[in-house]
Design a protein around this motif. Structure first.
Motif, PDB file in Angstrom:
ATOM      1  N   GLU A   1      -7.754  -0.431   5.440  1.00  0.00           N
ATOM      2  CA  GLU A   1      -8.211   0.015   4.129  1.00  0.00           C
ATOM      3  C   GLU A   1      -7.620  -0.909   3.067  1.00  0.00           C
ATOM      4  O   GLU A   1      -6.753  -1.718   3.370  1.00  0.00           O
ATOM      5  CB  GLU A   1      -7.845   1.469   3.858  1.00  0.00           C
ATOM      6  N   THR A   2      -8.103  -0.778   1.827  1.00  0.00           N
ATOM      7  CA  THR A   2      -7.597  -1.682   0.801  1.00  0.00           C
ATOM      8  C   THR A   2      -6.114  -1.427   0.561  1.00  0.00           C
ATOM      9  O   THR A   2      -5.650  -0.296   0.654  1.00  0.00           O
ATOM     10  CB  THR A   2      -8.343  -1.474  -0.523  1.00  0.00           C
ATOM     11  N   PHE A   3      -5.404  -2.503   0.283  1.00  0.00           N
ATOM     12  CA  PHE A   3      -3.976  -2.335   0.006  1.00  0.00           C
ATOM     13  C   PHE A   3      -3.515  -3.356  -1.018  1.00  0.00           C
ATOM     14  O   PHE A   3      -4.163  -4.381  -1.235  1.00  0.00           O
ATOM     15  CB  PHE A   3      -3.153  -2.457   1.292  1.00  0.00           C
ATOM     16  N   GLU A   4      -2.396  -3.018  -1.681  1.00  0.00           N
ATOM     17  CA  GLU A   4      -1.750  -3.962  -2.593  1.00  0.00           C
ATOM     18  C   GLU A   4      -0.266  -3.961  -2.269  1.00  0.00           C
ATOM     19  O   GLU A   4       0.263  -2.989  -1.725  1.00  0.00           O
ATOM     20  CB  GLU A   4      -1.977  -3.546  -4.054  1.00  0.00           C
ATOM     21  N   ILE A   5       0.369  -5.095  -2.553  1.00  0.00           N
ATOM     22  CA  ILE A   5       1.800  -5.208  -2.294  1.00  0.00           C
ATOM     23  C   ILE A   5       2.501  -5.410  -3.620  1.00  0.00           C
ATOM     24  O   ILE A   5       2.272  -6.408  -4.302  1.00  0.00           O
ATOM     25  CB  ILE A   5       2.085  -6.397  -1.349  1.00  0.00           C
ATOM     26  N   ILE A   6       3.304  -4.433  -4.038  1.00  0.00           N
ATOM     27  CA  ILE A   6       3.997  -4.545  -5.322  1.00  0.00           C
ATOM     28  C   ILE A   6       5.458  -4.894  -5.065  1.00  0.00           C
ATOM     29  O   ILE A   6       6.188  -4.122  -4.448  1.00  0.00           O
ATOM     30  CB  ILE A   6       3.888  -3.226  -6.102  1.00  0.00           C
ATOM     31  N   LEU A   7       5.834  -6.091  -5.497  1.00  0.00           N
ATOM     32  CA  LEU A   7       7.198  -6.560  -5.271  1.00  0.00           C
ATOM     33  C   LEU A   7       7.944  -6.511  -6.596  1.00  0.00           C
ATOM     34  O   LEU A   7       7.507  -7.122  -7.583  1.00  0.00           O
ATOM     35  CB  LEU A   7       7.164  -7.978  -4.708  1.00  0.00           C
ATOM     36  N   ILE A   8       9.032  -5.783  -6.659  1.00  0.00           N
ATOM     37  CA  ILE A   8       9.770  -5.657  -7.909  1.00  0.00           C
ATOM     38  C   ILE A   8      11.037  -6.487  -7.816  1.00  0.00           C
ATOM     39  O   ILE A   8      11.915  -6.216  -7.001  1.00  0.00           O
ATOM     40  CB  ILE A   8      10.153  -4.192  -8.209  1.00  0.00           C
TER      41      ILE A   8
ATOM     42  N   VAL B   1       1.618  -8.283   5.085  1.00  0.00           N
ATOM     43  CA  VAL B   1       0.180  -8.559   5.105  1.00  0.00           C
ATOM     44  C   VAL B   1      -0.407  -8.130   6.447  1.00  0.00           C
ATOM     45  O   VAL B   1      -1.451  -7.468   6.510  1.00  0.00           O
ATOM     46  CB  VAL B   1      -0.095 -10.051   4.819  1.00  0.00           C
ATOM     47  N   ALA B   2       0.310  -8.445   7.532  1.00  0.00           N
ATOM     48  CA  ALA B   2      -0.176  -8.050   8.853  1.00  0.00           C
ATOM     49  C   ALA B   2      -0.292  -6.530   8.945  1.00  0.00           C
ATOM     50  O   ALA B   2      -1.302  -5.991   9.416  1.00  0.00           O
ATOM     51  CB  ALA B   2       0.763  -8.576   9.937  1.00  0.00           C
ATOM     52  N   ALA B   3       0.734  -5.828   8.440  1.00  0.00           N
ATOM     53  CA  ALA B   3       0.723  -4.356   8.508  1.00  0.00           C
ATOM     54  C   ALA B   3      -0.400  -3.798   7.653  1.00  0.00           C
ATOM     55  O   ALA B   3      -1.118  -2.880   8.058  1.00  0.00           O
ATOM     56  CB  ALA B   3       2.062  -3.807   8.051  1.00  0.00           C
TER      57      ALA B   3
END
Ligand code: UDP
Ligand code: MG
Length: 325
Positions: free
Chosen positions: A38-45, A30-32
């Motif tokens: 810019e907008t970002f999403e974190i996809i955890l598989i 989240v910090a990075a």
């Protein structure tokens, strides 16, 4: 090379029994992401974890809408997990990294800025790798040497998961086996600009490595596949046919020599090992050519079936999109 519009970043992270590192991973990601501006999403598989990873992921997802969790039905392996992440990613830029915090999410900024210079893939280079020498660094040194000789895509560190891609590059390739380390090589098939930048590497703090030395064998076999796909997949007859012609040609010449000796010099050839060799070479030659022809048919079926084109488009300039013809 064109510069990219600012339309967001997807982090894609495969997770297999990494319960211990998840809270810290989330914090650093989240910090990075916020630092990128810019907008970002974190996809955890979740690749079929059997520890407490999934409940922890579920909780993280409920607390932050930027986090998406994909849970696979069983452990399919890192390549498959990454591939699932790529299919769900919405950002123009996709950044992959390991969940064990050996990669530093803060390096995302360097990768993104390099990508925006116009590259399609930016690969991390673990300059100071924090792993054991005998079981990790040595085999990886040998693999890196071999992969760069064979694929002719020059990177210093193929095994580093921390990489940034333009998503449209990922869209055009399919992954199997242990192939995530070969994405740059596979992508080179469609013509991509690849850069390598030094990144941070840290020792594993939680959990343990999912790989043993035997992985090297699988990587080597995948390398064979990749080499074949890269060099000959669109023209199998050219490689098999060449072997076939050489083998059949040599066998044919030998057979002619033997026939001459039998017919005109009246020599016995029944006890000549050369006769066996001549026959063997001709049969093998015939088989190679047939295999090449079969290969040609299969290539056509393959391209039709997956609607894979024999070209790849970088961009289309058209003032009336959709109005063609
Ligand atoms: N991983 C995975 N599925 C697997 C094996 C590994 O998703 O079957 C993930 C793992 O959780 C980690 C990454 O792939 O995020 C790299 O694994 P690991 O750190 O064990 O590899 P190493 O760094 O030791 O080569
Ligand atoms: Mg690791």
């Amino acid at each position: 090379m064109s510069t990219l519009p600012q339309t967001g970043v997807s982090f894609v992270i495969p997770i297999y029994n990494e319960e211990g590192s998840l809270p810290e991973l989330r914090r650093q990601l989240v910090a990075a992401g916020e630092k990128l501006g810019e907008t970002f999403e974190i996809i955890l598989i979740d690749d079929g974890s059997t520890d407490g990873s999934f409940p922890a992921l579920k909780k993280m997802q409920a607390e932050d809408p930027r986090i998406k969790v994909i849970r696979l039905r069983k452990n399919f392996g890192q390549t498959a997990a990454l591939s699932a992440g790529f299919d769900y990613a919405r950002g123009e830029i996709v950044i992959t990294l390991d969940a064990d915090l050996q990669n530093d999410p803060a390096d995302a900024a360097i990768l993104v800025s390099k990508l925006r210079e116009g590259y399609d893939i930016v690969s991390g280079w673990r300059q100071k790798r924090k792993d054991k020498f005998l079981t990790k660094r040595l085999p990886s040194k040998m693999a890196n040497w071999l992969i760069s000789r064979i694929t002719r895509v020059r990177l210093r560190d193929y095994g580093c998961t921390l990489k940034a891609y333009r998503r449209d590059v990922l869209r055009s390739i399919k992954l199997y086996g242990e192939m995530h380390r070969f994405i740059p090589a596979i992508a080179s098939q469609i013509g991509v600009a690849i850069a390598e930048v030094p990144v941070n590497h840290r020792p594993r703090l939680y959990g343990e490595s999912k790989y043993k030395l035997t992985k090297s064998v699988r990587v080597f076999l995948d390398l064979l596949t990749v080499k074949f796909l890269l060099s000959y997949s669109t023209r199998p007859l050219q490689i098999f046919g060449l072997f076939g012609l050489i083998s059949g040609g040599v066998g044919g010449v030998l057979a002619l020599v033997l026939s001459y000796q039998r017919l005109f010099l009246k020599q016995s050839i029944a006890n000549r090992p050369l006769l066996l060799l001549a026959i063997l070479l001709m049969v093998i030659g015939f088989q190679f050519v047939s295999m090449g022809l079969l290969g040609e048919i299969m290539v056509r079926t393959y391209h039709e079936a997956v609607e894979k084109h024999i070209y790849a488009v970088r961009e289309v300039l058209d003032s009336e999109p959709g109005a063609a013809l």
